[in-house]
Design a protein around this motif. Structure first.
Motif, short mmCIF file in Angstrom:
data_model
loop_
_atom_site.label_atom_id
_atom_site.label_comp_id
_atom_site.label_asym_id
_atom_site.label_seq_id
_atom_site.Cartn_x
_atom_site.Cartn_y
_atom_site.Cartn_z
N MET A 277 8.76 -4.06 -7.07
CA MET A 277 7.36 -3.74 -6.60
C MET A 277 7.74 -3.00 -5.19
N PRO A 278 6.60 -2.53 -4.68
CA PRO A 278 6.65 -1.70 -3.36
C PRO A 278 7.00 -2.34 -2.16
N SER A 279 8.04 -1.84 -1.41
CA SER A 279 8.67 -2.85 -0.22
C SER A 279 8.42 -2.02 0.91
N HIS A 280 7.60 -2.65 1.83
CA HIS A 280 7.42 -1.96 3.45
C HIS A 280 8.06 -2.76 4.49
N PRO A 281 9.12 -2.32 4.53
CA PRO A 281 10.01 -2.99 5.62
C PRO A 281 9.71 -2.68 7.14
N ASP A 282 8.74 -1.72 7.14
CA ASP A 282 8.22 -1.50 8.62
C ASP A 282 7.03 -2.57 8.95
N GLN A 283 6.68 -3.21 7.89
CA GLN A 283 5.45 -4.16 8.25
C GLN A 283 5.90 -5.28 8.86
N ASP A 284 5.31 -5.78 9.94
CA ASP A 284 5.73 -7.05 10.61
C ASP A 284 4.39 -7.74 10.97
N THR A 285 4.41 -8.81 10.10
CA THR A 285 2.97 -9.76 10.19
C THR A 285 3.62 -11.11 10.17
N PRO A 286 4.18 -11.76 11.18
CA PRO A 286 4.52 -13.18 11.21
C PRO A 286 3.66 -14.25 10.96
N GLU A 287 2.37 -14.00 11.17
CA GLU A 287 1.41 -14.86 10.66
C GLU A 287 1.20 -14.96 9.00
N TRP A 288 1.93 -14.06 8.39
CA TRP A 288 1.86 -14.19 6.96
C TRP A 288 3.17 -14.12 6.41
N HIS A 289 4.11 -14.47 7.35
CA HIS A 289 5.51 -14.92 6.82
C HIS A 289 6.26 -13.45 6.49
N HIS A 290 5.46 -12.47 6.97
CA HIS A 290 5.90 -10.99 6.81
C HIS A 290 5.62 -10.57 5.23
N ALA A 291 4.80 -11.17 4.39
CA ALA A 291 4.70 -11.07 2.95
C ALA A 291 4.10 -9.61 2.63
N SER A 292 3.20 -9.17 3.75
CA SER A 292 2.90 -7.65 3.82
C SER A 292 3.94 -6.68 3.28
N ARG A 293 5.34 -6.99 3.60
CA ARG A 293 6.36 -6.34 3.50
C ARG A 293 6.47 -5.95 2.01
N ILE A 294 5.82 -6.60 0.90
CA ILE A 294 5.78 -6.02 -0.55
C ILE A 294 4.23 -6.00 -0.71
N LEU B 259 -1.85 -14.50 1.54
CA LEU B 259 -1.81 -13.51 0.57
C LEU B 259 -1.52 -14.23 -0.83
N GLY B 260 -2.02 -15.43 -1.14
CA GLY B 260 -1.89 -15.91 -2.19
C GLY B 260 -0.47 -15.69 -3.10
N ASP B 261 -0.68 -15.23 -4.38
CA ASP B 261 0.63 -15.21 -5.22
C ASP B 261 1.63 -14.08 -4.48
N GLN B 262 1.15 -13.22 -3.43
CA GLN B 262 2.31 -12.31 -2.93
C GLN B 262 2.99 -12.90 -1.67
N GLU C 14 2.06 2.93 -5.53
CA GLU C 14 1.12 2.12 -4.80
C GLU C 14 0.44 2.78 -3.64
N VAL C 15 -0.41 3.71 -3.96
CA VAL C 15 -1.05 4.47 -2.83
C VAL C 15 -2.25 3.89 -2.62
N THR C 16 -2.25 3.01 -1.36
CA THR C 16 -3.09 1.76 -1.06
C THR C 16 -4.04 2.16 -0.02
N SER C 17 -5.36 1.76 0.10
CA SER C 17 -6.30 1.72 1.09
C SER C 17 -6.21 0.57 2.12
N CYS C 18 -5.29 -0.35 1.86
CA CYS C 18 -5.14 -1.44 2.77
C CYS C 18 -3.91 -1.15 3.62
N LEU C 19 -3.95 -1.34 4.90
CA LEU C 19 -2.98 -1.53 6.07
C LEU C 19 -2.41 0.00 5.94
N LEU C 20 -2.14 0.57 5.01
CA LEU C 20 -1.42 2.00 4.99
C LEU C 20 -2.35 2.95 4.88
N ASP C 21 -3.47 2.91 4.66
CA ASP C 21 -4.62 4.11 4.53
C ASP C 21 -4.18 5.36 3.77
#
Length: 333
Positions: free
Chosen positions: A115-132, A190-193, A215-222
């Motif tokens: 799956m797409p991986s975004h190592p630049d994302q920093d979201t400690p409140e989500w356990h950094h789950a936004s990195r995928i 982020l549920g399952d993510q 994964e060209v996404t409208s969320c976070l990465l515009d």
């Protein structure tokens, strides 16, 4: 719309969704390539029961219990389905899905998930789950079944010694710490993510990052600031316009959209009120593509002569742990 090969769809849904989708598939009397459609109608109770057998999974995500079923696709689909592509329902392809399927051929022998991986994302409140993003996934279902990806009381009761312990429990505890007093992991964002992130971040041997093109996404990465525009745009100009690539494996490269994902548009993405604003950045870049894909008539897919559509429905299929229990009745002895 874009496929160059026969297609097999596996759709996990409720009765209303099946009725809606089946009415569209029935319009395909002679598609260019054969199409097989399998509907898996899970009852809400069967979903609750499977999560209960796992014991620790919990969610407060808006997708709720049905959203967690993304963790159980290897269990819901029958054992003869070895590999599958998963795509969120708020996304659509812009190219031949066979190109995405070919990614499987690039995997090492131990890889089970991409799956797409975004190592630049920093979201400690989500356990950094936004990195995928579990919005687009390539899953080797056979390997996930063999590893018993998600635990079950049925697996825990297995005394045969012939099968491995479930893969996910140590990864969950490594990321979230021990479960709460009720035995569940609370506040997993982020549920399952969130659970997928626990798995792939602690078992990197199972994981292969997927290119951002998928994964060209409208969320976070515009959407990386890409979109429709001048047809003579050269690569160097497109590269200068790219955003959210610094610190990623794709820094300095061009994201070439192959799948567009509208996960930040609430409700049904094509009913988003912003599409009526011609000055909105997202509207300028993607409204025409949305209008075209939503307005494309299923009848127009009848481009072949001898192909067919085969539709089957499976009501309340057994999960893999239940199938194991039925096939190994003495495993508890």
């Amino acid at each position: 719309m874009y496929t160059s090969r026969p297609l097999q769809f596996h759709i996990v849904c409720d009765e209303a969704a099946q009725t809606y989708l089946e009415s569209r598939f029935r319009l395909l009397t002679h598609p260019l390539h054969s199409i097989s459609v399998r509907f898996y109608r899970l009852s809400f109770q069967s979903m609750l029961d499977r999560i209960s057998r796992e014991g620790g999974i919990n969610t407060d995500h808006s997708a709720g219990t049905p959203g967690l079923m993304k963790l159980f696709l290897h269990e819901i689909l029958p054992d003869d389905v070895e590999m599958a592509i998963y795509v969120d329902t708020d996304a659509f392809l812009l190219t031949d899905p066979a190109l995405l399927w070919e990614e499987f051929s690039q995997w090492d022998s131990g890889v089970s998930i991409s799956m797409p991986s975004h190592p630049d994302q920093d979201t400690p409140e989500w356990h950094h789950a936004s990195r995928i993003c579990s919005c687009t996934m390539l899953l080797h279902l056979g390997r996930l079944r063999a590893a018993r990806l998600i635990d079950s009381s049925i697996y825990r009761a297995d005394r045969s010694g012939l099968f491995p312990p479930a893969l996910s429990p140590p990864t969950f505890e490594a990321l979230f710490g021990p479960p709460g007093p009720n035995g569940q992991y609370m506040h997993v964002a982020l549920g399952d993510q969130g659970y997928w992130w626990a798995i792939v971040s602690n078992r990197k041997d199972l994981f292969r990052p997927l290119r951002y093109d998928w994964e060209v996404t409208s969320c976070l990465l515009d959407m990386y600031m890409t979109g429709l525009g001048h047809d003579d745009t050269p690569e160097d100009e497109e590269s200068r316009a790219m955003t959210h690539l610094r610190g990623t494996p794709y820094e300095g490269q061009v994201v070439l959209p192959k799948l567009v994902h509208f996960n930040c548009l609430h409700d049904i993405y094509y009913n988003w009120a912003g599409w009526s604003n011609p000055e909105d950045s997202l509207t300028k870049r993607w409204k025409a593509a949305v209008d075209y894909h939503v307005g494309f008539k299923w009848l127009w897919l009848n481009r072949g002569s001898a192909s067919s559509v085969d539709i089957q429905v499976f009501i309340d299929p057994l999960f893999a742990d239940q199938r194991f229990e039925a096939e190994h009745p003495h495993a508890r002895d």
